[in-house]
Scaffold this motif. Sequence first.
Motif, PDB file in Angstrom:
ATOM      1  N   LEU A   1       0.881  -1.181   0.000  1.00  0.00           N
ATOM      2  CA  LEU A   1       0.000   0.000   0.000  1.00  0.00           C
ATOM      3  C   LEU A   1       0.913   1.224   0.000  1.00  0.00           C
ATOM      4  O   LEU A   1       1.405   1.655   1.034  1.00  0.00           O
ATOM      5  N   THR A   2       1.178   1.729  -1.205  1.00  0.00           N
ATOM      6  CA  THR A   2       2.136   2.837  -1.339  1.00  0.00           C
ATOM      7  C   THR A   2       1.394   4.173  -1.326  1.00  0.00           C
ATOM      8  O   THR A   2       0.166   4.223  -1.380  1.00  0.00           O
ATOM      9  N   ALA A   3       2.168   5.245  -1.311  1.00  0.00           N
ATOM     10  CA  ALA A   3       1.578   6.593  -1.356  1.00  0.00           C
ATOM     11  C   ALA A   3       0.826   6.807  -2.669  1.00  0.00           C
ATOM     12  O   ALA A   3      -0.030   7.685  -2.768  1.00  0.00           O
ATOM     13  N   HIS A   4       1.139   5.977  -3.684  1.00  0.00           N
ATOM     14  CA  HIS A   4       0.460   6.107  -4.982  1.00  0.00           C
ATOM     15  C   HIS A   4      -0.544   4.982  -5.197  1.00  0.00           C
ATOM     16  O   HIS A   4      -0.794   4.573  -6.324  1.00  0.00           O
ATOM     17  N   GLY A   5      -1.068   4.444  -4.108  1.00  0.00           N
ATOM     18  CA  GLY A   5      -2.076   3.388  -4.220  1.00  0.00           C
ATOM     19  C   GLY A   5      -1.456   2.002  -4.129  1.00  0.00           C
ATOM     20  O   GLY A   5      -0.225   1.857  -4.073  1.00  0.00           O
ATOM     21  N   PRO A   6      -2.303   0.952  -4.126  1.00  0.00           N
ATOM     22  CA  PRO A   6      -1.804  -0.419  -3.999  1.00  0.00           C
ATOM     23  C   PRO A   6      -0.998  -0.838  -5.221  1.00  0.00           C
ATOM     24  O   PRO A   6      -1.412  -0.573  -6.353  1.00  0.00           O
ATOM     25  N   LYS A   7       0.170  -1.444  -4.975  1.00  0.00           N
ATOM     26  CA  LYS A   7       0.993  -1.957  -6.085  1.00  0.00           C
ATOM     27  C   LYS A   7       1.341  -3.417  -5.813  1.00  0.00           C
ATOM     28  O   LYS A   7       1.710  -3.773  -4.688  1.00  0.00           O
TER      29      LYS A   7
END
Length: 425
Positions: free
Chosen positions: A273-279
């Motif tokens: 769960l990154t700052a740019h959404g789930p990866k």
Amino acid sequence: MHILLLGSGGREHALAWKIAASPLLTKLWCAPGNGGIAREAECVVLDVANHAAVIEFCKTNAVDLVVVGPETPLVAGIVDDLTKAGIKAFGPSKLAAQLEGSKGFTKDLCREFDIPTGAYQRFNAAAEALAYVRAQGAPIVVKADGLAAGKGVVVAKTLAEAEAAIAMMFEGGFGSAGAEVVIEEYLAGREISFFALCDGETAIPLASAQDHKRVFDHDEGPNTGGMGAYSPTPFVTPEIHDQIMSRIILPTLAGMKKRGMPFRGVLYAGVMLTAHGPKLFEYNVRFGDPECQVHMLRMMSDIVPALLASCDGQLKNFNLRWYPDPALTVVMAAKGYPGDYKKGTRIDGLDEAAKIEGVEIFHAGTVAKDGAILANGGRVLNVCAMGKTIREAQARAYQAVDAIRWPDGFCRRDIAGQAVAQERG
Ligand code: AMP
């Protein structure tokens, strides 16, 4: 139904326990099984790598369904061989199992179908890989392309660590699994596991779960196969759940279908769960271990029709029901794991521990000998509990751990610690 389960770990004990509860079952075998599985199933000596022997056993015993627990036989194509022999088998085909069997395959699929993941490149020689990491800088992640018993990933904090990992892999540190190497962008964030039961077209998410991969409390020490897990996790909010389904799981199923290798079985996504959404950072193609143990405790539905619907492409109108109560599992491992450890040490107190309210003990690596249970692996027991809250499940599981007398074992004492803290508010 006659069912044959393949595998020998805590995941398979939990599956055996759940399958044994199905009114559809008349006979369950497990190959090779373990000391705990022997209570749910007849354990049989079968070389799972010998597909012809497995097929012969199924024919002799009129097996209606084979359930494959671990990834190795899936990647080796056991489902294809059973299917060709007219035997129904739960799990992906060899081609579909590449999602776990080749990290490069998965990364290319992500690129083609716009599935969010870290930037990457594939390499089959050290010189180019070294030049790439030097250009990218650290932190950076170095992965052996193939199956490496969960050890093929090096999260390098420094360039020197990345260089050493590349050298080790191309020098054969992971055998043929490291003949190709994937170098991937380091993703910062909270790591969660997301599971979906798939039939080639439809994906039904399983209850959310989180595992603990590092060997010691507070995520210290080396990675392991998993030292504990709990479900549900408060960190997969409904919004994150929807994002993972719509951006990762469903495009993967559609992409695999388009490539002519529809995915059936359990798709297990490792998601940051990154700052740019789930990866997505990896796929596995089977139930988690130890996540399966908490899934089986929380699954209210009969599992057998669900497995059949996955094999038959009938999940569209299917529904899985879950108990609302959280479940938690603490892995007890032999001292020294994930490094060298002793086998054959005696474990006592299991019956007393299992009597504690809400507690269920699955065996991950034991053997029954002369009426005693002996440790027979690195991860040995899964001490599980349910409760009204994660905190209650945690307290019960550790009460059971403390009732088990096994001087040669150890466990983490902080399973679900962050979730309990969040629950308290
Ligand atoms: P795996 O063996 O693929 O489960 O990876 C082992 C661990 O490495 C994962 O559980 C993650 O914590 C970590 N990991 C894998 N890929 C990445 C990535 N791209 N960025 C950060 N951590 C990663």
